[in-house]
Design a protein around this motif. Structure first.
Motif, mmCIF file in Angstrom:
data_model
loop_
_atom_site.group_PDB
_atom_site.id
_atom_site.type_symbol
_atom_site.label_atom_id
_atom_site.label_comp_id
_atom_site.label_asym_id
_atom_site.label_seq_id
_atom_site.Cartn_x
_atom_site.Cartn_y
_atom_site.Cartn_z
ATOM 1 N N PHE A 243 0.867 -1.163 0.062
ATOM 2 C CA PHE A 243 -0.038 0.090 -0.062
ATOM 3 C C PHE A 243 0.771 1.065 -0.023
ATOM 4 C CE2 PHE A 243 -3.196 2.886 1.520
ATOM 5 C CZ PHE A 243 -4.339 2.529 1.003
ATOM 6 N N TYR A 244 1.936 1.406 0.842
ATOM 7 C CA TYR A 244 2.712 2.516 0.903
ATOM 8 C C TYR A 244 3.599 2.789 -0.401
ATOM 9 C CZ TYR A 244 6.191 5.942 2.146
ATOM 10 O OH TYR A 244 6.992 7.072 2.147
ATOM 11 N N ARG A 245 4.169 1.720 -0.771
ATOM 12 C CA ARG A 245 4.979 1.493 -1.943
ATOM 13 C C ARG A 245 4.180 2.073 -3.053
ATOM 14 N NH1 ARG A 245 6.182 -2.840 -3.429
ATOM 15 N NH2 ARG A 245 5.447 -4.407 -1.929
ATOM 16 N N ALA A 246 2.920 1.889 -3.277
ATOM 17 C CA ALA A 246 2.064 2.346 -4.356
ATOM 18 C C ALA A 246 1.790 4.033 -4.131
ATOM 19 C CB ALA A 246 0.655 1.752 -4.468
ATOM 20 N N LEU A 247 1.503 4.309 -2.971
ATOM 21 C CA LEU A 247 1.302 5.737 -2.569
ATOM 22 C C LEU A 247 2.600 6.567 -3.075
ATOM 23 C CD1 LEU A 247 -0.480 5.668 0.817
ATOM 24 C CD2 LEU A 247 -1.418 6.335 -1.425
ATOM 25 N N ALA A 248 3.629 5.868 -2.461
ATOM 26 C CA ALA A 248 4.828 6.726 -2.798
ATOM 27 C C ALA A 248 5.387 6.890 -4.318
ATOM 28 C CB ALA A 248 6.205 6.024 -2.033
ATOM 29 N N ALA A 249 4.751 5.978 -5.210
ATOM 30 C CA ALA A 249 4.911 5.986 -6.677
ATOM 31 C C ALA A 249 4.044 6.739 -7.217
ATOM 32 C CB ALA A 249 5.127 4.558 -6.779
ATOM 33 N N GLY A 250 2.985 7.376 -6.337
ATOM 34 C CA GLY A 250 1.784 7.828 -7.188
ATOM 35 C C GLY A 250 0.938 7.000 -7.980
ATOM 36 N N GLN A 251 0.797 5.661 -7.409
ATOM 37 C CA GLN A 251 -0.158 4.946 -8.064
ATOM 38 C C GLN A 251 -1.452 4.422 -7.050
ATOM 39 O OE1 GLN A 251 2.573 1.491 -8.609
ATOM 40 N NE2 GLN A 251 3.771 2.366 -9.864
ATOM 41 N N THR A 252 -2.369 3.957 -7.562
ATOM 42 C CA THR A 252 -3.548 3.733 -6.953
ATOM 43 C C THR A 252 -3.051 2.394 -5.932
ATOM 44 O OG1 THR A 252 -5.094 4.135 -8.566
ATOM 45 C CG2 THR A 252 -5.923 2.473 -6.889
ATOM 46 N N PRO A 253 -3.194 2.477 -4.717
ATOM 47 C CA PRO A 253 -2.799 1.494 -3.615
ATOM 48 C C PRO A 253 -3.812 0.532 -3.727
ATOM 49 C CG PRO A 253 -4.248 3.421 -2.404
ATOM 50 C CD PRO A 253 -3.815 3.787 -4.031
ATOM 51 N N PRO A 254 -3.161 -0.780 -3.548
ATOM 52 C CA PRO A 254 -4.100 -1.922 -3.628
ATOM 53 C C PRO A 254 -5.122 -1.945 -2.417
ATOM 54 C CG PRO A 254 -2.048 -2.506 -2.813
ATOM 55 C CD PRO A 254 -1.601 -1.082 -3.045
ATOM 56 N N SER A 255 -6.228 -2.373 -2.767
ATOM 57 C CA SER A 255 -7.277 -2.377 -1.800
ATOM 58 C C SER A 255 -8.413 -3.297 -2.134
ATOM 59 C CB SER A 255 -7.852 -0.968 -1.590
ATOM 60 O OG SER A 255 -8.858 -0.466 -0.830
ATOM 61 N N GLY A 256 -9.318 -3.462 -1.061
ATOM 62 C CA GLY A 256 -10.378 -4.301 -1.547
ATOM 63 C C GLY A 256 -11.566 -3.236 -1.912
ATOM 64 N N ALA A 257 -12.588 -3.684 -2.163
ATOM 65 C CA ALA A 257 -13.664 -2.897 -3.107
ATOM 66 C C ALA A 257 -14.635 -2.205 -1.884
ATOM 67 C CB ALA A 257 -14.940 -3.684 -3.827
ATOM 68 N N VAL A 258 -14.798 -0.760 -2.191
ATOM 69 C CA VAL A 258 -15.691 0.019 -1.429
ATOM 70 C C VAL A 258 -17.019 0.206 -1.816
ATOM 71 C CG1 VAL A 258 -15.587 2.277 -0.278
ATOM 72 C CG2 VAL A 258 -13.403 1.037 -0.447
ATOM 73 N N PHE A 259 -18.197 -0.238 -1.057
ATOM 74 C CA PHE A 259 -19.200 0.120 -1.577
ATOM 75 C C PHE A 259 -19.526 1.686 -1.789
ATOM 76 C CE2 PHE A 259 -23.809 0.970 -0.034
ATOM 77 C CZ PHE A 259 -24.293 0.454 -1.012
ATOM 78 N N THR A 260 -20.247 2.024 -2.858
ATOM 79 C CA THR A 260 -20.590 3.354 -3.045
ATOM 80 C C THR A 260 -21.923 3.619 -3.267
ATOM 81 O OG1 THR A 260 -20.196 3.039 -5.422
ATOM 82 C CG2 THR A 260 -18.360 3.697 -4.181
ATOM 83 N N GLY A 261 -22.765 2.535 -3.686
ATOM 84 C CA GLY A 261 -24.329 2.921 -3.893
ATOM 85 C C GLY A 261 -25.146 1.700 -4.443
ATOM 86 N N TYR A 262 -26.270 1.945 -4.433
ATOM 87 C CA TYR A 262 -26.939 0.894 -5.089
ATOM 88 C C TYR A 262 -28.261 1.518 -6.022
ATOM 89 C CZ TYR A 262 -30.970 1.951 -2.098
ATOM 90 O OH TYR A 262 -32.114 2.550 -1.647
ATOM 91 N N ARG A 263 -28.811 0.314 -6.955
ATOM 92 C CA ARG A 263 -30.090 0.900 -7.614
ATOM 93 C C ARG A 263 -30.846 -0.445 -7.668
ATOM 94 N NH1 ARG A 263 -26.375 0.126 -11.959
ATOM 95 N NH2 ARG A 263 -26.840 -1.623 -13.231
ATOM 96 N N VAL A 264 -32.191 -0.060 -7.477
ATOM 97 C CA VAL A 264 -33.170 -1.161 -7.955
ATOM 98 C C VAL A 264 -33.196 -1.433 -9.492
ATOM 99 C CG1 VAL A 264 -35.614 -1.808 -7.793
ATOM 100 C CG2 VAL A 264 -34.585 -0.355 -6.188
ATOM 101 N N SER A 265 -32.870 -2.642 -9.797
ATOM 102 C CA SER A 265 -32.759 -3.133 -11.249
ATOM 103 C C SER A 265 -33.614 -3.919 -11.624
ATOM 104 C CB SER A 265 -31.041 -3.626 -11.255
ATOM 105 O OG SER A 265 -31.032 -4.394 -10.399
#
Length: 666
Positions: free
Chosen positions: A548-570
């Motif tokens: 995670f830190y090495r990605a931050l230091a390189a200006g890259q997206t750090p490795p992470s699990g998914a973060v819920f952002t919303g939903y829709r009735v489909s």
């Protein structure tokens, strides 16, 4: 004058030189074997004779400053290149101090409570051998009102193991290998403390709630009655805190409806059912108190007339154990901590064993907890009835009833202890962090939150923001990288626990980290332990933080699990969940995702869920049933939700209310 005689300070790694009155004295964090930050100016400070000129040399780099009228001096060395072994010297023209075996590389602050403090000596697996020095400075604990100017401590090599953070080591060893540099750790952690102790007075006062708490604390801290003389002995200080906890002894009476609860004929059919081992918090009671447990067990005929061992496992804090209405044993007191993690063993004499069915009734009481509420917490293998070598498991469904609610007053009270107690408001900030600042460092690792699961868990976000801002204030770096570890799993996994304080703290960790830093915590939900609040797995958290830190230091997206952002009735009975995947798609081969659907009556249904794209999960709602809340991993131990990204990292737990929220995404 440079002396070769080794003083007491030198024996502790403080370097060689004169130590007389008014002598040149660098801050104690500077010592033999220290590791300095590469590639940026390196602050150096200490005391000397007033107005004297100070010369500092580190390898080929030099700097000069003057001590002030009070004798304090401060300078900055120019940026240094990485190095495994140099000397650093300071001189005022009369005295010279030399630090030997100094390395230059990357330096990190590692902070939190016992899981960050967890010593490397406790790790059983073989350790990697870093290609460069990895060393740790852990200051001696101190807890006095006011700002400490210095701390005691010394730099130790990881090979000594004791005094070296295990999570910090695995992180540092990986950085040392990947970047080919030495790595130093400033380890400021203390077991059992809440985040409150790391937040500065200023940042606490910013928050409306904690600002009022702070006023209350300071009115007690400086009063003659509330400020007893502290002991320099850590054991005695711990005993003092225990006496404070012991003083909280609420009186209570057994409710009339529960009188005779221990007898076989008592009707417990209206009681709640809980699958044990587990905390009573998981049954919807996140507070201290007295709880009654009952279970009926049919004995095989061969057990009749023989002595039995009744082992209910750990009964967190104090218990009384009855069999068929007879008290057969008890352990501890509700306001004592000494037996919180003790497995109980009681004997049912042969003459009381008439065979047939046993009614086991256990009263468990806890006035105060640190990091865990009370309950019959197992482990499962320690819950049994034994007749010789033969055993019958006592794990499974028990009837449970609340006899008394003590609230959380005793836990919340500990931050008001004051002088000598590290749990107090801004105490470790003032005593350990301030004296180390602004020792040049690349970033902060933060592993804490367990203690706050019992004290206003819904307010943890405000505290974490305060912690992040405090570190950045002290290190004079508004964007100092700050990596938070999400709380690991602990206790029994559940599909959903409405009252989970651990899930509440995790949600606060995620929200506060995203708001203050722009990136999520390092998710280690899958690195916990059912029975141990100090999971032995420390390598994976360290390696994940390194990536995670090495990605931050390189200006890259750090490795992470998914973060819920919303939903829709489909569609009819169909909902699509949307995620920010942080550059790694959701795994679509998983057969199902463990999604909980909470019905209007509070019961929980397992919903069918499946990843249908790189960032979406589709769930089906049951026909004819109103689902009001949808959740994933919302419990103390979200061990395996099945919601994983292609990088192998689990998604962050989440919960949302369908009834009161409109569609979140189009």
């Amino acid at each position: 004058m440079l002396t070769d005689q080794m003083t007491d300070a030198d024996k502790n790694g403080a370097g060689s030189g004169s130590r007389g009155e008014g002598a040149l004295r660098p801050a104690r964090v500077f010592g033999n074997g220290m590791i300095l930050q590469r590639g940026r100016p390196v602050p150096v400070w200490g005391t000397a004779r007033p107005r004297v000129k100070i010369f500092c040399r580190a390898g080929a780099a030099e700097a000069v400053t003057y001590a002030g009228d009070d004798g304090h001096f401060f300078l900055k060395l120019p940026p240094l290149p990485a190095a495994d072994k140099i000397e650093v010297s300071l001189s005022d023209g009369k005295d010279t101090v030399v630090f030997r075996d100094v390395a230059v590389g990357e330096v990190f602050l590692v902070s939190g409570q016992s899981n960050m403090e967890y010593d490397l000596v406790r790790v059983k697996e073989p350790l990697p051998v870093p290609p460069h020095p990895v060393r740790c400075f852990r200051p001696r604990p101190s807890a006095f009102p006011g700002w400490a100017r210095d701390v005691e401590g010394k730099w130790v090599d990881y090979s000594e193991r004791t005094g070296v953070s295990a999570v910090g080591f695995f992180f540092a060893a990986d950085i040392a290998e990947k970047w080919d540099v030495p790595v130093g750790l400033l380890s400021v952690s203390r077991g059992g403390v809440g985040a409150e102790t790391f937040v500065s007075e200023y940042r606490l006062a910013e928050d409306p709630f904690y600002g009022k708490e702070l006023e209350k604390y300071e009115s007690l801290l400086y009063s003659p009655a509330g400020n007893p003389e502290p002991s320099g002995d850590a054991v005695l200080q711990s005993q003092r805190l225990m006496r404070r906890i012991e003083s909280f002894d609420p009186s209570w009476e057994m409710p009339a409806s529960l009188l005779g609860w221990e007898r076989p004929e008592y009707d417990d059919s209206a009681w709640q059912v809980q699958n044990l081992p587990d905390s009573w918090a998981a049954a919807g009671h996140p507070h201290a108190g007295v709880f009654l447990y009952r279970k009926r067990v049919a004995l095989p005929p061969r057990f009749r007339g023989r002595e039995l061992v009744i082992s209910p496992g750990i009964c967190d804090r104090a218990d009384r154990c009855f069999v068929n209405g007879r008290l057969i044993g008890s352990t501890g007191k509700a306001n004592l901590m000494e037996h919180w993690n003790t497995v109980r063993r009681y004997t049912l004499p042969a003459e009381l064993n008439r065979g047939g069915e046993l009614t086991i009734a256990i009263e468990v009481a806890a006035c105060c907890s640190i990091c865990t509420f009370g309950g019959m917490t197992g482990p499962e293998k320690e819950m049994f009835i034994a007749c010789g070598e033969e055993k019958i498991s006592l794990a499974g469904d028990w009837r449970i009833a609340e006899a008394a609610d003590f609230g959380c007053a005793a836990m919340e009270d500990m931050v008001f202890t004051g002088t000598g107690e590290a749990k107090s408001y801004h105490m470790l900030c003032d005593n350990l962090l301030r004296p180390l600042a602004p020792y040049a460092a690349s970033g902060v690792l933060w592993y804490q939150g367990e203690a706050n699961t019992e004290t206003f868990p819904e307010r943890y976000g405000a505290l974490l923001k305060g912690v992040i801002r405090t570190f950045r204030d002290l290190w004079q770096s508004p964007r100092l990288p700050f990596i938070t570890f999400l709380l690991p799993g602990f206790q029994r996994p559940h599909l959903y626990t409405a009252s989970s304080t651990w899930a509440t703290v995790r949600a606060c960790q995620l929200a506060a980290s995203l708001e203050e830093t722009g990136y999520p915590p390092v998710n280690i939900c899958d690195c916990g332990d059912v029975d141990d609040i100090h999971p032995p797995e420390k390598r994976i958290p360290g390696l994940r933080a390194s990536a995670f830190y090495r990605a931050l230091a390189a200006g890259q997206t750090p490795p992470s699990g998914a973060v819920f952002t919303g939903y829709r009735v489909s569609g009819k009975n169909k909902i699509t969940l949307k995620f920010d995947t942080w550059g790694s798609a959701l795994v679509r081969t998983s057969p199902s995702v463990a999604i909980a659907g909470v019905k209007k009556d509070g019961s929980v249904a397992a919903l069918a869920g499946k990843a249908v794209s790189s960032d979406e999960v589709e769930i089906l709602l049951p026909d004819g049933e109103e689902i009001v809340t949808v959740a994933c991993g919302w419990c103390e131990n979200p061990e395996n939700t099945g919601l994983v990204s292609e990088n192998g990292l689990p998604a962050f737990p989440f919960k949302f209310d369908l009834k009161n929220n409109p569609e979140k995404i189009s």
